[in-house]
Design an enzyme around this catalytic site. Structure first.
Site, PDB file in Angstrom:
ATOM      1  N   SER A 276      34.921  28.615  51.538  1.00 44.08           N
ATOM      2  CA  SER A 276      33.584  28.918  51.026  1.00 44.08           C
ATOM      3  C   SER A 276      33.686  29.472  49.612  1.00 44.08           C
ATOM      4  O   SER A 276      34.743  29.982  49.214  1.00 44.08           O
ATOM      5  CB  SER A 276      32.869  29.906  51.949  1.00 44.08           C
ATOM      6  OG  SER A 276      33.703  31.005  52.229  1.00 44.08           O
TER       7      SER A 276
ATOM      8  N   GLU B 256      31.676  31.833  46.572  1.00 46.76           N
ATOM      9  CA  GLU B 256      30.632  32.839  46.317  1.00 46.76           C
ATOM     10  C   GLU B 256      30.197  32.808  44.850  1.00 46.76           C
ATOM     11  O   GLU B 256      31.030  32.746  43.955  1.00 46.76           O
ATOM     12  CB  GLU B 256      31.203  34.222  46.673  1.00 46.76           C
ATOM     13  CG  GLU B 256      30.247  35.361  46.396  1.00 46.76           C
ATOM     14  CD  GLU B 256      30.790  36.694  46.887  1.00 46.76           C
ATOM     15  OE1 GLU B 256      31.330  36.760  48.010  1.00 46.76           O
ATOM     16  OE2 GLU B 256      30.686  37.678  46.131  1.00 46.76           O
TER      17      GLU B 256
ATOM     18  N   THR C 292      25.369  36.358  45.970  1.00 53.50           N
ATOM     19  CA  THR C 292      25.302  37.813  46.109  1.00 53.50           C
ATOM     20  C   THR C 292      23.876  38.329  45.906  1.00 53.50           C
ATOM     21  O   THR C 292      22.993  37.619  45.403  1.00 53.50           O
ATOM     22  CB  THR C 292      26.248  38.511  45.106  1.00 53.50           C
ATOM     23  OG1 THR C 292      25.829  38.158  43.789  1.00 53.50           O
ATOM     24  CG2 THR C 292      27.690  38.097  45.322  1.00 53.50           C
TER      25      THR C 292
ATOM     26  N   ALA D  44      22.224  45.473  45.297  1.00 50.29           N
ATOM     27  CA  ALA D  44      21.741  46.515  46.209  1.00 50.29           C
ATOM     28  C   ALA D  44      20.396  47.051  45.713  1.00 50.29           C
ATOM     29  O   ALA D  44      20.150  47.127  44.513  1.00 50.29           O
ATOM     30  CB  ALA D  44      22.759  47.635  46.295  1.00 50.29           C
TER      31      ALA D  44
ATOM     32  N   HIS E 190      23.607  36.610  50.605  1.00 44.95           N
ATOM     33  CA  HIS E 190      24.036  37.962  50.969  1.00 44.95           C
ATOM     34  C   HIS E 190      22.762  38.805  51.052  1.00 44.95           C
ATOM     35  O   HIS E 190      21.824  38.597  50.286  1.00 44.95           O
ATOM     36  CB  HIS E 190      24.926  38.561  49.885  1.00 44.95           C
ATOM     37  CG  HIS E 190      26.228  37.844  49.690  1.00 44.95           C
ATOM     38  ND1 HIS E 190      27.355  38.483  49.234  1.00 44.95           N
ATOM     39  CD2 HIS E 190      26.593  36.555  49.895  1.00 44.95           C
ATOM     40  CE1 HIS E 190      28.356  37.614  49.152  1.00 44.95           C
ATOM     41  NE2 HIS E 190      27.916  36.430  49.538  1.00 44.95           N
TER      42      HIS E 190
ATOM     43  N   ARG F  33      26.160  46.545  53.392  1.00 43.93           N
ATOM     44  CA  ARG F  33      25.452  47.772  53.048  1.00 43.93           C
ATOM     45  C   ARG F  33      25.045  47.738  51.589  1.00 43.93           C
ATOM     46  O   ARG F  33      23.918  48.028  51.230  1.00 43.93           O
ATOM     47  CB  ARG F  33      26.363  48.986  53.278  1.00 43.93           C
ATOM     48  CG  ARG F  33      25.664  50.286  52.981  1.00 43.93           C
ATOM     49  CD  ARG F  33      26.629  51.434  52.886  1.00 43.93           C
ATOM     50  NE  ARG F  33      27.428  51.374  51.681  1.00 43.93           N
ATOM     51  CZ  ARG F  33      28.268  52.312  51.301  1.00 43.93           C
ATOM     52  NH1 ARG F  33      28.437  53.385  52.044  1.00 43.93           N
ATOM     53  NH2 ARG F  33      28.958  52.193  50.189  1.00 43.93           N
TER      54      ARG F  33
ATOM     55  N   ASP G 149      26.108  48.814  47.375  1.00 46.73           N
ATOM     56  CA  ASP G 149      26.368  50.064  46.652  1.00 46.73           C
ATOM     57  C   ASP G 149      25.228  50.270  45.688  1.00 46.73           C
ATOM     58  O   ASP G 149      24.966  49.405  44.850  1.00 46.73           O
ATOM     59  CB  ASP G 149      27.671  49.955  45.838  1.00 46.73           C
ATOM     60  CG  ASP G 149      28.891  49.918  46.727  1.00 46.73           C
ATOM     61  OD1 ASP G 149      28.980  50.773  47.627  1.00 46.73           O
ATOM     62  OD2 ASP G 149      29.739  49.040  46.521  1.00 46.73           O
TER      63      ASP G 149
ATOM     64  N   TYR H  13      37.896  45.163  54.939  1.00 47.42           N
ATOM     65  CA  TYR H  13      38.682  45.799  53.870  1.00 47.42           C
ATOM     66  C   TYR H  13      40.140  45.999  54.276  1.00 47.42           C
ATOM     67  O   TYR H  13      40.514  47.079  54.770  1.00 47.42           O
ATOM     68  CB  TYR H  13      38.040  47.148  53.484  1.00 47.42           C
ATOM     69  CG  TYR H  13      36.624  46.953  53.005  1.00 47.42           C
ATOM     70  CD1 TYR H  13      36.350  46.713  51.667  1.00 47.42           C
ATOM     71  CD2 TYR H  13      35.561  46.928  53.916  1.00 47.42           C
ATOM     72  CE1 TYR H  13      35.056  46.467  51.231  1.00 47.42           C
ATOM     73  CE2 TYR H  13      34.265  46.677  53.487  1.00 47.42           C
ATOM     74  CZ  TYR H  13      34.023  46.451  52.145  1.00 47.42           C
ATOM     75  OH  TYR H  13      32.743  46.191  51.715  1.00 47.42           O
TER      76      TYR H  13
ATOM     77  N   GLN I 179      37.375  41.908  51.321  1.00 50.46           N
ATOM     78  CA  GLN I 179      37.470  42.262  49.905  1.00 50.46           C
ATOM     79  C   GLN I 179      38.705  41.551  49.370  1.00 50.46           C
ATOM     80  O   GLN I 179      39.641  41.284  50.138  1.00 50.46           O
ATOM     81  CB  GLN I 179      37.631  43.791  49.790  1.00 50.46           C
ATOM     82  CG  GLN I 179      37.609  44.324  48.395  1.00 50.46           C
ATOM     83  CD  GLN I 179      36.348  43.899  47.655  1.00 50.46           C
ATOM     84  OE1 GLN I 179      36.312  42.798  47.077  1.00 50.46           O
ATOM     85  NE2 GLN I 179      35.318  44.711  47.698  1.00 50.46           N
TER      86      GLN I 179
ATOM     87  N   GLN J 101      38.466  42.801  33.006  1.00 47.92           N
ATOM     88  CA  GLN J 101      37.397  42.603  33.989  1.00 47.92           C
ATOM     89  C   GLN J 101      37.920  42.865  35.410  1.00 47.92           C
ATOM     90  O   GLN J 101      37.275  43.544  36.215  1.00 47.92           O
ATOM     91  CB  GLN J 101      36.900  41.162  33.860  1.00 47.92           C
ATOM     92  CG  GLN J 101      35.760  40.794  34.761  1.00 47.92           C
ATOM     93  CD  GLN J 101      35.542  39.277  34.760  1.00 47.92           C
ATOM     94  OE1 GLN J 101      36.495  38.501  34.885  1.00 47.92           O
ATOM     95  NE2 GLN J 101      34.304  38.861  34.590  1.00 47.92           N
TER      96      GLN J 101
ATOM     97  N   PHE K 172      36.617  45.732  38.071  1.00 45.35           N
ATOM     98  CA  PHE K 172      36.158  45.438  39.442  1.00 45.35           C
ATOM     99  C   PHE K 172      36.983  46.234  40.450  1.00 45.35           C
ATOM    100  O   PHE K 172      36.468  46.802  41.397  1.00 45.35           O
ATOM    101  CB  PHE K 172      36.368  43.960  39.799  1.00 45.35           C
ATOM    102  CG  PHE K 172      35.429  42.990  39.135  1.00 45.35           C
ATOM    103  CD1 PHE K 172      34.226  43.403  38.590  1.00 45.35           C
ATOM    104  CD2 PHE K 172      35.759  41.638  39.077  1.00 45.35           C
ATOM    105  CE1 PHE K 172      33.367  42.486  37.988  1.00 45.35           C
ATOM    106  CE2 PHE K 172      34.910  40.718  38.476  1.00 45.35           C
ATOM    107  CZ  PHE K 172      33.718  41.147  37.925  1.00 45.35           C
TER     108      PHE K 172
ATOM    109  N   HIS L  97      37.785  32.431  51.150  1.00 46.85           N
ATOM    110  CA  HIS L  97      36.466  32.589  50.525  1.00 46.85           C
ATOM    111  C   HIS L  97      36.735  32.962  49.064  1.00 46.85           C
ATOM    112  O   HIS L  97      37.324  34.012  48.797  1.00 46.85           O
ATOM    113  CB  HIS L  97      35.689  33.706  51.244  1.00 46.85           C
ATOM    114  CG  HIS L  97      34.368  34.036  50.609  1.00 46.85           C
ATOM    115  ND1 HIS L  97      33.214  33.341  50.884  1.00 46.85           N
ATOM    116  CD2 HIS L  97      34.011  35.002  49.719  1.00 46.85           C
ATOM    117  CE1 HIS L  97      32.201  33.859  50.206  1.00 46.85           C
ATOM    118  NE2 HIS L  97      32.661  34.868  49.481  1.00 46.85           N
TER     119      HIS L  97
END
Ligand code: FAD
Length: 277
Positions: free
Chosen positions: A8, A10, A41, A44, A69, A99, A101, A137, A168, A204, A208, A258
């Site tokens: 997949s 993202e 994505t 949040a 997502h 959840r 962030d 994770y 992750q 970068q 992250f 993914h």
């Protein structure tokens, strides 16, 4: 290598029309690799709600399987229920439930605290309509009090009704295999698909990683830093590292991959070719 693996890709929702055009080109190239789904994505607090929806709509219109997502922190039950209904009407059958962030300084007002509550809510509202993915994770979530608590919390999400998980990103395959073993020991048998971050740019990646707790091993960090501004050499080296990681993961039983594409297709197409997929 056979293609019984779950692959997949993202994307993040582009902010400009130029970004949207570039993403459409990347998507076309990646569609040739016949992924299981494309995910998009969600900022949040709902900050990208409309752009995520728009990108999902485009993916569906192109005839691909789209997995939006949804991050629940800062959101209300009413907002999430409305979003689920919209996705149902669009024919979406797959969701990545998180959840999220909140940006620093933003208070966590809202009706959800953790992703397991979102998974339970999606099941309560929509039954078995959606295939639900959750986050995992292998190197431990940065806010978890301990690896054991994090594992118990991961199990809580699976028990709430998740079907599978995406990790992750990591560059240490052993952390993934150990995590999967620990999950199996406590009865989690659902697929746990490794998240793969191609290496495009050291600054970068370091940014992250400091936010999400994914470790860049010392040997890798030192080598990447050494390339300085020489991006072509850094990318060639990064491609070797990531291809070897993918190869080892798949050879040792990972159910799929993914890719965090960052809306680029080139590196991933090359990794695919090298893996013989
Ligand atoms: P949770 O599973 O809720 O866990 C968060 C923390 O709380 C962990 O430390 C966990 O151990 C702890 N915890 C969990 N449940 C409980 C409980 N019941 N009681 C006490 N402690 C608990 N973020 C976005 O904003 N948008 C995205 O689109 C997005 N996509 C992502 C996709 C993937 C594949 C991954 C791996 C991450 C993504 N993220 C995204 C980032 C994610 O939102 C953050 O990592 C966030 O900090 C945690 O989300 P979660 O769903 O894993 O949270």
């Amino acid at each position: 290598m056979t293609r019984s693996k779950l692959i997949s890709f993202e994307f993040f929702p582009p902010q400009t029309s130029e970004g949207a055009e570039k993403l459409a080109v990347a998507r076309k190239q990646l569609a040739l690799l016949k992924p299981e789904f494309f995910s998009v994505t969600f900022g949040a607090g709902g900050s990208t709600r409309d752009r995520t929806l728009e990108t999902i709509r485009e993916i569906c219109a192109e005839g691909h399987i789209a997995a939006p997502h949804i991050s629940c922190i800062g959101s209300t039950r009413e907002n999430i229920a409305a979003l689920l209904q919209t996705y149902k009407e669009m024919g979406v059958r797959r969701i990545v439930a998180l959840r999220g962030d909140l940006p620093s300084g933003m208070a966590a007002a809202g009706e959800f605290q953790y992703a397991n509550e979102l998974v339970a809510f999606i099941r309560e509202q929509t039954g078995a309509h959606f295939h639900i993915e959750v986050a995992a994770y292998p190197e431990v979530h940065p806010q978890a009090p301990s690896p054991r608590d994090d594992l118990a919390n991961f199990k809580r999400k699976m028990d709430a009704g998740a079907n599978s998980a995406i990790t992750q990103y990591f560059y240490n395959a052993d952390a993934y295999f150990r995590f999967v073993e620990e999950c199996q020991r406590i009865g989690i048998t659902a697929p746990i698909v490794p998240g793969i971050m191609p290496i495009y740019n050291y600054a970068q990646l370091a940014r992250f990683s400091s936010v999400c707790g994914a470790e860049i091993p010392r040997w890798l960090r030192e080598r990447l830093q050494e390339f300085g501004d020489d991006l072509p050499s850094l990318r060639a080296f990064g491609m070797d590292v990531v291809t070897e990681l993918c190869d080892r993961l798949l050879q040792c039983g990972a159910p799929g991959l993914h890719f965090y594409t960052l809306n680029h297709a080139g590196a991933i197409s090359t990794i695919y070719q090298r893996l013989g997929m």
